[in-house]
Design a protein around this motif. Sequence first.
Motif: not given
Ligand code: NDP
Length: 442
Positions: A262, A325, A378, A410, A414, A329, A375, A417, A285, A421-422
């Motif tokens: 994201i 994922k 995490d 988040r 998300d 993808r 999440y 959004r 952190y 989007k969908y």
């Molecule tokens: P995700 O990796 O979960 O990405 C979400 C996106 O994935 C959605 O917007 C959508 O995008 C797509 N998606 C959602 N559901 C599905 C599905 N079922 N199949 C395929 N695609 C899907 O979230 P983040 O980018 O927020 O997080 C990534 C990692 O980073 C997580 O593990 C999180 O815990 C970690 N993180 C850690 C932080 C920290 O500060 N330590 C802060 C933020 C995140 P699309 O438009 O492409 O469909």
Amino acid sequence: EVDWFSLASILFLLMFAPLIVYYFIMSCDQYQCSLTDPVIDLLTGNKHLSDIWNKTPPLTYRAAGIYTLWVTFQVVLYVFIPDFCHKFLPGYVGGVQEGAVTPAGVVNKYEINGLQAWIITHLLWFANAYYFHWFSPTIIFDNWIPLLWCANILGYVVSTFAMIKGYLFPTNAKDCKFTGNFFYDYMMGIEFNPRIGKWFDFKLFFNGRPGIVAWTLINLSYAAKQQELYGHITNSMILVNVLQGIYVLDFFWNEAWYLKTIDICHDHFGWYLGWGDCVWLPYLYTLQGLYLVYHPVQLCTANAMGILILGLIGYYIFRMTNHQKDLFRRTNGNCKIWGKKPEYIECSYMSVDGTRFYSKLLTSGFWGWARHFNYTGDLMGSLAYCLACGFQHILPYFYIIYMTILLTHRCLRDEHRCLSKYGKDWRRYTAAVPYRLLPGLF
Ligand code: NDP
């Protein structure tokens, strides 16, 4: 449009986030990490704000020099040393990689060399600590508050520059977002992928380095301080160093994957990312390690093992969910998840220029358990870091409280959004996978 709740939250964060960071670090410096004692002292008149402020170390030339050298070194590693790790590390994806399609339909190229930067930086750190002795490994701890002022200066400068750049010379004008609300634009950013030149990408640089490369160095500095003060390093400090080290190394090993998360795919670059990466991330952190310098908790073996297992299981869930994922993808669904062909929901969306794109939402593996099980993993890992600090103070638990708020918010952000989007395809997906974080509960 910016609704009043978003605006109120933004104003709150702009005003109070720097104070919150200061309060936490000052509490450790002056009150042995007690969050309540400063308030009690102020309320009872025992101390005035000016007493606390006067005891706070100021910005020093030494800290400014260290910080400038540090950021410059990371810029050099990022911009001038193309990745060589992918040439000899099997399975590692580095070098020039493509990001996701932006809303304006652009696909940016990135030089992925974070792992290399992390390795070089840490090799130098250990070479210094054990061989060259140019500076003490406690250098970060010893200058922690003066460095805070430097990090703030950089955070504000970069966010302000990004805002001005968005108006005057954006990298891609079609990927800019203007809401008309100054505070929202400053906080959430105007440009999607601001760059200087072809390769200096603000989001990738500021998120990964100096913030995340620094994370493990900061923890090492805390461990060195424990050694200096008490003559040994506690098992809790080792646990925090190891578990957070795995998380950081995982981030750099998967930096190419990170281009699809994201932060890079959807967020614009403003104060939230600029200041957050420079100040919030390295200072908050790493609170567990800082706390353990003041309170050298030694855990009994059973507790230490329990925390280690919780941290490792959390990490495994986090990594496997993200991996499922990514694999799904990357291969467009032509893969196996838990030994079977994946199940998914076909969906489509339209970009701003009216082109229709097709996508798939995975409903197998961990993605069939909950919509954001990454999440959940995490959060389990985050809880493990906090538990390593025992139960004497609330301060080290800030991280799990914050991550719970961040990741829950988040989820909602998300999903909002994704719904726009969908549309109905997203509704079909949420009907197939009804829970967000905890199957059966939420
Ligand atoms: P995700 O990796 O979960 O990405 C979400 C996106 O994935 C959605 O917007 C959508 O995008 C797509 N998606 C959602 N559901 C599905 C599905 N079922 N199949 C395929 N695609 C899907 O979230 P983040 O980018 O927020 O997080 C990534 C990692 O980073 C997580 O593990 C999180 O815990 C970690 N993180 C850690 C932080 C920290 O500060 N330590 C802060 C933020 C995140 P699309 O438009 O492409 O469909």
